[in-house]
Design a protein around this motif. Structure first.
Motif: not given
Length: 185
Positions: A120-126, A36-38, A158-161
Motif C-alpha cells: 500500500s502507498r499509504n499503510p499508515q492512513y489505512v 504536506p507542508p511547504i 490526505a493521500p490525494f494532497a
C-alpha cells in the motif's frame, strides 16, 4: 446528551473538519498547500498533530462515555472491533519505524517502497482508519461515529494532497510506484 459529551463531540468533529479543510485546500491550491507542508516547522507539526490527537482522543472519550449504547453483536465488537484496533496499531507503528517520525510528520524523507509500502502507498492512513472504525465497533457508541466518520474522511483524503508533492520530489521513481502499488489496499 450531557454537556461533556457535547463538548467532546463538537471538538472532535471540528478538529477533523479542520484537517479535511486543510487537505482539500492543499489538493486545490498545491502551491500554497498546508499538507504536506511547504516548510515543515515546529508550529505546523503542533497544529497537525494537535488536531489529529483531538480527533482520535475525542473518539476514544466518546467511546468510553457511551460504551455499549448500540446493540452490536459480541463478535462484531470484540472480534472485529478489537482486531482492527490491535492490527491497526501494529501497522501504524511499523510504518512509523519504516518511514521515520520526521517523514510521518510531513518532513521530506526517502521514498519507501518496501515493507508495508510494498502493499500500500499509504499503510499508515489505512491503519489509522482501521483503528477509528475499530473504536466505533468495539465501543458500540452512537456519538463516537460522527467523529470517526470525519476522521476517516480526513485520512482518506490526505493521500490525494500528498501525491502531487511526492511526484514533484521523487519524479519517475514515484510514478513507477504509482503504477505498481495501490493507494490503499
Amino acid at each position: 446528551m450531557g454537556d461533556l459529551k457535547t463538548v467532546v463531540l463538537v471538538l472532535g468533529c471540528a478538529a477533523n473538519l479542520l484537517l479535511v479543510a486543510g487537505i482539500l485546500w492543499s489538493m486545490f491550491q498545491p502551491e500554497r498547500r498546508v499538507w504536506p507542508p511547504i516548510h515543515s516547522t515546529g508550529a505546523h507539526k503542533i497544529v497537525v498533530w494537535g488536531l489529529t490527537c483531538v480527533g482520535f482522543g475525542s473518539a476514544i472519550v466518546l467511546a468510553l462515555l457511551e460504551w455499549g449504547e448500540l446493540d452490536f453483536p459480541w463478535i462484531i465488537r470484540w472480534g472485529l472491533g478489537l482486531c482492527l484496533i490491535v492490527l491497526g496499531n501494529a501497522v501504524v507503528w511499523s510504518g512509523v519505524m519504516q518511514l521515520g517520525m520526521a517523514a510521518t510528520s510531513g518532513d521530506e524523507g526517502v521514498l519507501r517502497t518496501r515493507g508495508l509500502y510494498r502493499f500500500s502507498r499509504n499503510p499508515q492512513y489505512v491503519a489509522d482508519m482501521a483503528i477509528l472504525i475499530g473504536i466505533g465497533l468495539l465501543s458500540a457508541s452512537i456519538l463516537a461515529w460522527p467523529v470517526i466518520i470525519t476522521g476517516v474522511t480526513a485520512l482518506a483524503l490526505a493521500p490525494f494532497a500528498e501525491e502531487r508533492w511526492l511526484i514533484d520530489r521523487y519524479g519517475e521513481a514515484y510514478r513507477g510506484y504509482l503504477r505498481t502499488t495501490r493507494r490503499f489496499l
